[in-house]
Design a protein around this motif. Sequence first.
Motif, PDB file in Angstrom:
ATOM      1  N   ASP A 141       0.894  -1.403   0.102  1.00 53.15           N
ATOM      2  CA  ASP A 141       0.063   0.075  -0.171  1.00 53.15           C
ATOM      3  C   ASP A 141       0.835   1.184   0.063  1.00 53.15           C
ATOM      4  O   ASP A 141       0.452   2.172  -0.629  1.00 53.15           O
ATOM      5  CB  ASP A 141      -1.062   0.104   1.229  1.00 53.15           C
ATOM      6  N   GLY A 142       1.981   1.115   0.710  1.00 49.97           N
ATOM      7  CA  GLY A 142       2.866   2.444   0.866  1.00 49.97           C
ATOM      8  C   GLY A 142       3.931   2.645  -0.027  1.00 49.97           C
ATOM      9  O   GLY A 142       3.506   2.907  -1.315  1.00 49.97           O
ATOM     10  N   PRO A 143       5.244   2.118   0.083  1.00 47.83           N
ATOM     11  CA  PRO A 143       6.205   2.424  -0.719  1.00 47.83           C
ATOM     12  C   PRO A 143       6.201   1.770  -2.083  1.00 47.83           C
ATOM     13  O   PRO A 143       6.676   2.242  -3.324  1.00 47.83           O
ATOM     14  CB  PRO A 143       7.528   1.822  -0.037  1.00 47.83           C
ATOM     15  N   PHE A 144       5.669   0.611  -2.169  1.00 49.17           N
ATOM     16  CA  PHE A 144       5.374   0.040  -3.367  1.00 49.17           C
ATOM     17  C   PHE A 144       4.149   0.500  -4.230  1.00 49.17           C
ATOM     18  O   PHE A 144       3.637   0.425  -5.312  1.00 49.17           O
ATOM     19  CB  PHE A 144       5.179  -1.460  -3.436  1.00 49.17           C
ATOM     20  N   ARG A 145       3.314   1.538  -3.839  1.00 52.59           N
ATOM     21  CA  ARG A 145       2.375   2.488  -4.356  1.00 52.59           C
ATOM     22  C   ARG A 145       1.081   1.442  -4.936  1.00 52.59           C
ATOM     23  O   ARG A 145       0.920   1.799  -6.015  1.00 52.59           O
ATOM     24  CB  ARG A 145       3.020   3.409  -5.233  1.00 52.59           C
ATOM     25  N   GLY A 146       0.864   0.547  -4.303  1.00 55.43           N
ATOM     26  CA  GLY A 146      -0.360  -0.415  -4.878  1.00 55.43           C
ATOM     27  C   GLY A 146       0.224  -1.593  -5.807  1.00 55.43           C
ATOM     28  O   GLY A 146      -0.717  -2.307  -6.019  1.00 55.43           O
ATOM     29  N   ARG A 147       1.379  -1.839  -5.941  1.00 58.15           N
ATOM     30  CA  ARG A 147       1.798  -2.923  -6.666  1.00 58.15           C
ATOM     31  C   ARG A 147       1.837  -4.184  -5.727  1.00 58.15           C
ATOM     32  O   ARG A 147       2.055  -4.152  -4.504  1.00 58.15           O
ATOM     33  CB  ARG A 147       3.308  -2.847  -7.165  1.00 58.15           C
ATOM     34  N   ARG A 148       1.119  -5.168  -6.135  1.00 55.65           N
ATOM     35  CA  ARG A 148       0.966  -6.415  -5.516  1.00 55.65           C
ATOM     36  C   ARG A 148       1.861  -7.520  -5.958  1.00 55.65           C
ATOM     37  O   ARG A 148       1.986  -8.388  -5.107  1.00 55.65           O
ATOM     38  CB  ARG A 148      -0.621  -6.857  -5.450  1.00 55.65           C
ATOM     39  N   TRP A 149       2.219  -7.394  -7.214  1.00 57.84           N
ATOM     40  CA  TRP A 149       2.786  -8.488  -7.827  1.00 57.84           C
ATOM     41  C   TRP A 149       4.022  -8.782  -7.234  1.00 57.84           C
ATOM     42  O   TRP A 149       4.570  -9.985  -7.316  1.00 57.84           O
ATOM     43  CB  TRP A 149       2.861  -8.440  -9.420  1.00 57.84           C
ATOM     44  N   PRO A 150       5.069  -7.740  -6.918  1.00 59.56           N
ATOM     45  CA  PRO A 150       6.464  -8.135  -6.056  1.00 59.56           C
ATOM     46  C   PRO A 150       6.205  -9.408  -5.011  1.00 59.56           C
ATOM     47  O   PRO A 150       7.183 -10.099  -5.107  1.00 59.56           O
ATOM     48  CB  PRO A 150       6.841  -6.972  -5.988  1.00 59.56           C
ATOM     49  N   PHE A 151       5.247  -9.067  -4.260  1.00 62.68           N
ATOM     50  CA  PHE A 151       4.967 -10.073  -3.329  1.00 62.68           C
ATOM     51  C   PHE A 151       4.766 -11.516  -3.636  1.00 62.68           C
ATOM     52  O   PHE A 151       4.961 -12.352  -2.846  1.00 62.68           O
ATOM     53  CB  PHE A 151       4.060  -9.334  -2.321  1.00 62.68           C
ATOM     54  N   VAL A 152       3.882 -11.539  -4.769  1.00 63.58           N
ATOM     55  CA  VAL A 152       3.701 -12.965  -5.149  1.00 63.58           C
ATOM     56  C   VAL A 152       4.828 -13.512  -5.604  1.00 63.58           C
ATOM     57  O   VAL A 152       5.217 -14.924  -5.520  1.00 63.58           O
ATOM     58  CB  VAL A 152       2.728 -12.826  -6.558  1.00 63.58           C
ATOM     59  N   TYR A 153       5.871 -12.714  -6.197  1.00 61.50           N
ATOM     60  CA  TYR A 153       7.373 -13.346  -6.617  1.00 61.50           C
ATOM     61  C   TYR A 153       8.044 -13.720  -5.447  1.00 61.50           C
ATOM     62  O   TYR A 153       8.470 -14.933  -5.443  1.00 61.50           O
ATOM     63  CB  TYR A 153       7.817 -12.366  -7.473  1.00 61.50           C
ATOM     64  N   ILE A 154       8.161 -12.930  -4.420  1.00 64.00           N
ATOM     65  CA  ILE A 154       8.970 -13.017  -3.332  1.00 64.00           C
ATOM     66  C   ILE A 154       8.594 -14.305  -2.714  1.00 64.00           C
ATOM     67  O   ILE A 154       9.130 -15.035  -2.125  1.00 64.00           O
ATOM     68  CB  ILE A 154       8.758 -11.759  -2.488  1.00 64.00           C
ATOM     69  N   GLY A 155       7.027 -14.305  -2.463  1.00 61.54           N
ATOM     70  CA  GLY A 155       6.575 -15.500  -1.633  1.00 61.54           C
ATOM     71  C   GLY A 155       6.716 -16.931  -2.386  1.00 61.54           C
ATOM     72  O   GLY A 155       7.121 -17.730  -1.835  1.00 61.54           O
ATOM     73  N   ALA A 156       6.709 -16.578  -3.598  1.00 63.85           N
ATOM     74  CA  ALA A 156       6.659 -18.064  -4.398  1.00 63.85           C
ATOM     75  C   ALA A 156       8.041 -18.346  -4.380  1.00 63.85           C
ATOM     76  O   ALA A 156       8.446 -19.695  -4.325  1.00 63.85           O
ATOM     77  CB  ALA A 156       6.257 -17.797  -5.913  1.00 63.85           C
ATOM     78  N   VAL A 157       9.085 -17.767  -4.526  1.00 62.56           N
ATOM     79  CA  VAL A 157      10.376 -18.033  -4.482  1.00 62.56           C
ATOM     80  C   VAL A 157      10.902 -18.526  -3.095  1.00 62.56           C
ATOM     81  O   VAL A 157      11.505 -19.514  -3.005  1.00 62.56           O
ATOM     82  CB  VAL A 157      11.636 -16.771  -4.823  1.00 62.56           C
ATOM     83  N   TYR A 158      10.458 -17.888  -2.150  1.00 60.04           N
ATOM     84  CA  TYR A 158      11.118 -18.273  -0.890  1.00 60.04           C
ATOM     85  C   TYR A 158      10.155 -19.561  -0.398  1.00 60.04           C
ATOM     86  O   TYR A 158      11.033 -20.467   0.045  1.00 60.04           O
ATOM     87  CB  TYR A 158      10.526 -17.232   0.397  1.00 60.04           C
ATOM     88  N   SER A 159       9.144 -19.746  -0.791  1.00 63.34           N
ATOM     89  CA  SER A 159       8.373 -21.015  -0.555  1.00 63.34           C
ATOM     90  C   SER A 159       8.898 -22.152  -1.294  1.00 63.34           C
ATOM     91  O   SER A 159       8.739 -23.381  -0.840  1.00 63.34           O
ATOM     92  CB  SER A 159       6.759 -20.725  -0.690  1.00 63.34           C
ATOM     93  N   LEU A 160       9.228 -22.116  -2.585  1.00 65.93           N
ATOM     94  CA  LEU A 160       9.815 -22.931  -3.338  1.00 65.93           C
ATOM     95  C   LEU A 160      11.138 -23.642  -2.518  1.00 65.93           C
ATOM     96  O   LEU A 160      11.220 -24.691  -2.517  1.00 65.93           O
ATOM     97  CB  LEU A 160      10.236 -22.242  -4.812  1.00 65.93           C
ATOM     98  N   VAL A 161      12.151 -22.782  -2.142  1.00 65.89           N
ATOM     99  CA  VAL A 161      13.252 -22.828  -1.385  1.00 65.89           C
ATOM    100  C   VAL A 161      13.087 -23.846  -0.266  1.00 65.89           C
ATOM    101  O   VAL A 161      13.619 -24.919  -0.066  1.00 65.89           O
ATOM    102  CB  VAL A 161      14.153 -21.896  -1.049  1.00 65.89           C
TER     103      VAL A 161
END
Length: 528
Positions: free
Chosen positions: A349-369
């Motif tokens: 909501d804040g620094p990423f100004r409404g962008r949701r997709w980076p957190f899908v990538y971050i979560g997927a890579v971490y969970s994959l590992v």
Amino acid sequence: MSQPAYPFPAEPVGDLEDPTKEIAPKSTWKGRIWDTFDKPPAERKLLFKVDAVILTFASIKNLDQNNANTAFLSGMKEDLNMYGNELVTSTSIWTVGYVIGQIPSNLLLTRVEPRWVIPSLELGWGIATLALYSVKSFKALYALRFLVGLFESGFYPGIHYLLGSWYTPAEIGKRAMIFWLAGSLGQMFSGFLQAAAYKNLSGIHGLAGWRWLFIIDAIITLPIAVFGFFFFPPLPLQGKNTWWLSEEEFTLAQTRLKKIGRAGKKPWTKAKLKNLFLSWHTYFLPMLYVIWNNQWPQPAIGYWLKSFNAKKNPPVPGKTYTVDQINLLPLPQTAIFIVVALSFAWLSDGPFRGRRWPFVYIGAVYSLVIAAIMRSFPLYKNINTTFAMYYISQIGQGAGPLILTSINELCSDDTEKRALLVGAANDLAYVVQAVAPNFVWKTTDFPQAKKGWTWSLALNIILIFWITAILLLIRRDHKKRRQAEIDGHSTGDVSETYDAKAYDSTDGSQPTTPGITTPERKQLAVLQ
């Protein structure tokens, strides 16, 4: 035509009480923590009221959903002779009930006041939860868990639809996450509650401690259901106010939504159905949530702790855990997850100004590992290391509410489509969840659960490709829209043309504010 880097400013660019009056946005440290601190007084008061009602009502989500697992680890397994795959089966039966009601319930919200729909559902599942205390067999458990799932079905997608009907993009991510995490807090509370019930109520009136958990849950749930009939908010663009908002506040709520392109209800027509079935949103957006939901690993730490108490061939002879420890030791895993998930929402909501997709990538890579490691992790070699691995294993799982938030935002100009796709996303996710655990997360495979971790690994790989495909589709639509503007055509998406006339309304239910941001401009924000 040049496009703004972000079409939803984190702060208002105009006075919402007088939209023609421009004001300079202000940002303070308090506003970065909670957005209402930087709002004008009238808007701050409105959001305080709405937050108090919606977030309080939503806070009990998942308490009833998780208590069966807690009770299983605290004596229900032995009392109901659940030594096979009965727990997973009971969860699957709950899921069947949950799946049946979701989409009809969400569509009903577009036509009936939410205060009649959602509190009625909660009243039903509170009564069914109370009845669980008396079960004498796992077959009776199955029947009641189906009813709990059926009554609970409309709650989660309904609240997400409601959030999209009240909040702007600078506000909705945090609230969607708080609502979702209330379920995790409910899980933690359920663990504390069961530990206390087992210790203090076991044997009272001849009831085992795990049976008291269902009674206590119902005592909490039923009054809140009654509370909902009186306080649950309407949908602003449906045009009917509630008694605890003034007319000025209700008009302000409508103005906020119109300024960002939210739409009120419209009749179902052949053209509407055609646009729905031809839209890539219908097929790609719900499936993103389905993949995310089902890559989530089943909680294994409780089974691992209980495995130390095996009467035959204990993994570490002489090492056992009490029932209290089995209920309480998994809680740091949830606490760590909550902190990280909240950071996802605040950053989005804040620094990423409404962008949701980076957190899908971050979560997927971490969970994959994590899944790759846990497939063959030596669970009993070093107990402290295993605790640490379990405690950090959930960190990457916080993107789900942001995915549903994206659906709310991308389908902003069609409230029926928005309700349908939010409901379909959660519904289809649980369709898969009703089947898959019986094959990949078998109770008898725990605590190692190698098949389950392999399943999680594979789905996270698919999740990365799926979110990439969605971003490419959004970029394609934006390029086509810009080309249409250059060619002098309308500014709508090729597949979903924005028709300004369709939004003219004499009853105020449709956006009429000049300069409304189109869904395609919202899509652009996802990419930048």
